[in-house]
Scaffold this active site. Structure first.
Site, PDB file in Angstrom:
ATOM      1  N   LYS A 251       0.860  -1.182   0.000  1.00  0.00           N
ATOM      2  CA  LYS A 251       0.000   0.000   0.000  1.00  0.00           C
ATOM      3  C   LYS A 251       0.892   1.227   0.000  1.00  0.00           C
ATOM      4  O   LYS A 251       1.829   1.328   0.794  1.00  0.00           O
ATOM      5  CB  LYS A 251      -0.885  -0.008   1.262  1.00  0.00           C
ATOM      6  CG  LYS A 251      -1.828   1.151   1.389  1.00  0.00           C
ATOM      7  CD  LYS A 251      -2.987   1.021   0.444  1.00  0.00           C
ATOM      8  CE  LYS A 251      -4.025   2.107   0.708  1.00  0.00           C
ATOM      9  NZ  LYS A 251      -5.026   2.129  -0.338  1.00  0.00           N
TER      10      LYS A 251
ATOM     11  N   THR B 231      -5.066  -4.313   2.020  1.00  0.00           N
ATOM     12  CA  THR B 231      -4.338  -3.050   1.933  1.00  0.00           C
ATOM     13  C   THR B 231      -4.979  -1.969   2.814  1.00  0.00           C
ATOM     14  O   THR B 231      -4.281  -1.109   3.331  1.00  0.00           O
ATOM     15  CB  THR B 231      -4.219  -2.564   0.479  1.00  0.00           C
ATOM     16  OG1 THR B 231      -5.520  -2.454  -0.099  1.00  0.00           O
ATOM     17  CG2 THR B 231      -3.359  -3.522  -0.339  1.00  0.00           C
ATOM     18  N   ASP B 232      -6.292  -2.032   3.017  1.00  0.00           N
ATOM     19  CA  ASP B 232      -6.919  -1.104   3.961  1.00  0.00           C
ATOM     20  C   ASP B 232      -6.457  -1.375   5.386  1.00  0.00           C
ATOM     21  O   ASP B 232      -6.318  -0.446   6.191  1.00  0.00           O
ATOM     22  CB  ASP B 232      -8.445  -1.178   3.890  1.00  0.00           C
ATOM     23  CG  ASP B 232      -9.035  -0.100   3.012  1.00  0.00           C
ATOM     24  OD1 ASP B 232      -8.247   0.671   2.408  1.00  0.00           O
ATOM     25  OD2 ASP B 232     -10.271  -0.002   2.931  1.00  0.00           O
TER      26      ASP B 232
END
Length: 158
Positions: A15, A63-64
């Protein structure tokens, strides 16, 4: 900045452009009043191959979740150095997610200047950069420096 993994043979993902800001409430006049950084996180490991080969996302870290982990760590980090922040972030992440064999982090300082008691202005130009890599063996690699630095000599010139 380039990353360390030029010879690393495992799959990776990550990310980028995770912007964090935190007010340095106890900052002296010599320190930045705001801790700000733009962070890139890359995770390496064989546990991520099934995502690419069979579509099995079981071992993946969303990725969050990476973004949220970076934000939470920035809130808890009380110092002001990029290097210290990245080391804390790397060690906590590796402790939390055992499927990651290696983590690489890049950060670019986002400097601010105080304009009034309540406001700050983002300042372009001179900024700190840091890069850190940590693997399961505890091998730590890091680089840091400044980019965009411009100096002017005021004495002894003709």
């Amino acid at each position: 900045m380039e990353h360390f993994a030029s010879g690393w043979k495992q799959s990776y993902y990550g990310k980028g452009d995770v912007i964090v800001y935190r007010l340095n409430r106890n900052a002296s006049s010599a320190q930045q009043p705001v801790f700000g950084a733009n962070v890139l996180m890359l995770l390496y490991g064989d546990a991520f191959w099934p995502t690419y080969t069979t579509g099995d996302n079981t071992g993946l870290v969303a990725t969050d979740s990476m973004k949220n982990f970076i934000h939470m760590t920035a809130l808890e980090y009380e110092a002001a150095s990029l290097e210290g922040f990245l080391e804390l972030l790397a060690r906590r992440f590796m402790d939390t997610y055992p499927q990651a064999a290696r983590i690489e982090l890049n950060a670019r300082e986002v400097p601010f200047a105080r304009r009034s008691e309540q406001s700050f202005q983002s300042v372009e130009g001179d900024y700190g950069v840091a890069e850190l890599a940590l693997d399961r063996d505890g091998t730590l690699q890091h680089r840091c420096g400044r980019e965009g630095l411009k100096l002017m000599k005021l004495t002894g010139s003709s």
